[in-house]
Structures are given as structure tokens and as C-alpha cells.
Design a protein around this motif. Structure first.
Motif, mmCIF file in Angstrom:
data_model
loop_
_atom_site.group_PDB
_atom_site.id
_atom_site.type_symbol
_atom_site.label_atom_id
_atom_site.label_comp_id
_atom_site.label_asym_id
_atom_site.label_seq_id
_atom_site.Cartn_x
_atom_site.Cartn_y
_atom_site.Cartn_z
ATOM 1 N N ASP A 66 0.842 -1.200 0.000
ATOM 2 C CA ASP A 66 0.000 0.000 0.000
ATOM 3 C C ASP A 66 0.884 1.260 0.000
ATOM 4 O O ASP A 66 1.995 1.257 -0.522
ATOM 5 C CB ASP A 66 -0.969 -0.019 1.186
ATOM 6 C CG ASP A 66 -2.185 0.873 0.949
ATOM 7 O OD1 ASP A 66 -2.431 1.259 -0.203
ATOM 8 O OD2 ASP A 66 -2.883 1.178 1.929
ATOM 9 N N GLU A 67 0.388 2.345 0.582
ATOM 10 C CA GLU A 67 1.127 3.618 0.531
ATOM 11 C C GLU A 67 2.388 3.548 1.393
ATOM 12 O O GLU A 67 2.351 3.106 2.538
ATOM 13 C CB GLU A 67 0.246 4.758 1.037
ATOM 14 C CG GLU A 67 0.927 6.127 0.986
ATOM 15 C CD GLU A 67 0.028 7.233 1.510
ATOM 16 O OE1 GLU A 67 0.319 7.758 2.603
ATOM 17 O OE2 GLU A 67 -0.972 7.550 0.822
ATOM 18 N N PHE A 68 3.510 3.987 0.817
ATOM 19 C CA PHE A 68 4.748 4.002 1.587
ATOM 20 C C PHE A 68 5.434 5.361 1.579
ATOM 21 O O PHE A 68 6.443 5.548 2.270
ATOM 22 C CB PHE A 68 5.718 2.916 1.096
ATOM 23 C CG PHE A 68 6.138 3.033 -0.342
ATOM 24 C CD1 PHE A 68 7.246 3.787 -0.702
ATOM 25 C CD2 PHE A 68 5.438 2.372 -1.343
ATOM 26 C CE1 PHE A 68 7.650 3.887 -2.024
ATOM 27 C CE2 PHE A 68 5.829 2.464 -2.666
ATOM 28 C CZ PHE A 68 6.934 3.231 -3.016
ATOM 29 N N SER A 69 4.896 6.334 0.825
ATOM 30 C CA SER A 69 5.476 7.672 0.864
ATOM 31 C C SER A 69 4.523 8.672 0.212
ATOM 32 O O SER A 69 3.714 8.302 -0.651
ATOM 33 C CB SER A 69 6.829 7.715 0.143
ATOM 34 O OG SER A 69 7.391 9.016 0.190
ATOM 35 N N THR A 70 4.637 9.930 0.668
ATOM 36 C CA THR A 70 3.938 11.047 0.003
ATOM 37 C C THR A 70 4.936 12.163 -0.314
ATOM 38 O O THR A 70 4.544 13.320 -0.467
ATOM 39 C CB THR A 70 2.806 11.589 0.901
ATOM 40 O OG1 THR A 70 3.350 11.978 2.169
ATOM 41 C CG2 THR A 70 1.700 10.553 1.096
ATOM 42 N N ALA A 71 6.213 11.783 -0.400
ATOM 43 C CA ALA A 71 7.244 12.786 -0.670
ATOM 44 C C ALA A 71 7.036 13.394 -2.049
ATOM 45 O O ALA A 71 6.782 12.695 -3.033
ATOM 46 C CB ALA A 71 8.628 12.148 -0.571
#
Length: 206
Positions: free
Chosen positions: A32-37
Motif C-alpha cells: 500500500d502507501e509508503f510515501s507522500t514525498a
């Protein structure tokens, strides 16, 4: 390899928004999500992921501008798992310094396939067998074998086993001459020692 960080990089551009105003969301179909950088002022976004699980992944980066418009880009890859060496054995056991030792191992690859196995002995020899002689080994010596498994991606695992060489008893043959002495004859006792391990021996008379 699955235990090393994976680095992702994208270039962001928008005809109306600055790169830093474009929101990025990094997801894996496994984790699933692992970053929003997001991107820097030049439009380059770099993300390092060090917690992705082993196995196949499809990673998607979703770029969303200030008007809510978005675009997806994906990349597929496999995080390789290292092989495993389940058991290493040396035969025969017990062994002496005139035996030929054979090293064998059982290796598996969690990703499938059959790992290649290579063997190395503590004295520097390689290969699954090691012919022994008293020149290279003595009773009581410990001989070790290391088995290295290598998978198709070059990941490796090792396993070891060792054996201590058994000491065999010497054999003694005694002869007395003359075989039918009289009381006036000198008697000579001769001992012939056979040492199967070629160890140094001494003879004590009593």
C-alpha cells in the motif's frame, strides 16, 4: 535484494502548477502507501523505500495538481529473496585420515528455482569431495566444509559442517627368536608397529 533499500525517482512537470505544488502518492500493490514525498523545485522526486516486503511489486506514483487532476505512472519489479541452506553434512561420520570425505547440502530458493551449490573445505580445497591422506590430515584434526548457495539473481547463503577425525589404534606384531631357545640362548623380542593414522608411536617393554 529484499533487505536493501529501493530508490525511486520521477520527474514532475505541470503547465500551470509549480512542481512543488503537485502532490505525489507512492503505493505498492503489496504494501500500500509508503510515501507522500513530493518533488523539489526542479521537478525531481526521489523516494527511498526500505520496508517493502520480498516478492513481486507494482509500484504506482500518483501525481495530483491543485485542480485535482491526476496522472499515474507504474513500475513492476521483484525484490529477490536470498536462498536458504537448510542442512550441510559430511560423510562418512566417523571418519579417519585415509577416508574420502563428501560434503552435501540442501538449499532452497523462496523465489523458486534451484540455487547453485559450491563447496569449500577448511584447508583450501574446493568441490564436494576431499580425499584425505596422513600428509594433509592427522587424527584429531577438525575438518570443516562450507556450502554456498547462489540463486539466479546472485544472492547467496552459506552453511557449514565440521567433523573431527577419529584416532585408530596401532597394531603390534611381536616375534621372539629363537623360536625354541635353550636356557643358554640369548632371546630377542622384536615388535613391529603398524600405525594406520601415521601418527608417531613409541614402544614400551615390560
Amino acid at each position: 535484494p529484499h533487505d536493501e533499500a529501493v530508490v525511486f525517482e520521477v520527474t514532475v512537470s505541470d503547465t500551470e502548477d509549480l512542481p512543488t505544488d503537485v502532490a505525489l502518492r507512492w503505493t505498492s500493490d503489496v504494501d500500500d502507501e509508503f510515501s507522500t514525498a513530493g518533488a523539489d523545485s526542479s521537478g525531481v522526486a526521489t523516494v527511498t523505500a526500505d520496508a517493502l516486503r520480498a516478492g513481486p511489486h507494482t509500484v504506482t506514483v500518483t501525481a495530483t495538481d491543485t485542480d485535482g487532476l491526476y496522472v499515474n505512472r507504474t513500475v513492476a519489479f521483484v525484490l529477490n529473496q536470498a536462498p536458504e541452506v537448510a542442512a550441510v553434512t559430511i560423510e562418512p561420520d566417523p571418519a579417519t585420515n585415509s577416508d574420502t570425505l563428501t560434503c552435501s547440502a540442501v538449499a532452497t530458493d523462496p523465489d523458486g528455482g534451484t540455487p547453485a551449490l559450491a563447496y569449500a573445505w577448511s584447508g583450501g580445497a574446493t568441490g564436494p569431495t576431499l580425499p584425505l591422506t596422513s600428509v594433509i590430515a592427522a587424527s584429531g584434526d577438525t575438518i570443516a566444509c562450507t556450502a554456498t548457495a547462489t540463486d539466479d539473481a546472485g544472492a547467496t547463503a552459506v552453511g557449514t559442517a565440521s567433523i573431527t577425525l577419529t584416532n585408530r589404534n596401532p597394531e603390534v606384531a611381536v616375534a621372539i627368536a629363537p623360536t625354541a631357545p635353550t636356557r643358554l640362548d640369548p632371546i630377542t623380542c622384536t615388535a613391529t608397529v603398524t600405525e594406520p593414522d601415521d601418527d608417531a608411536t613409541t614402544v614400551a617393554w615390560a
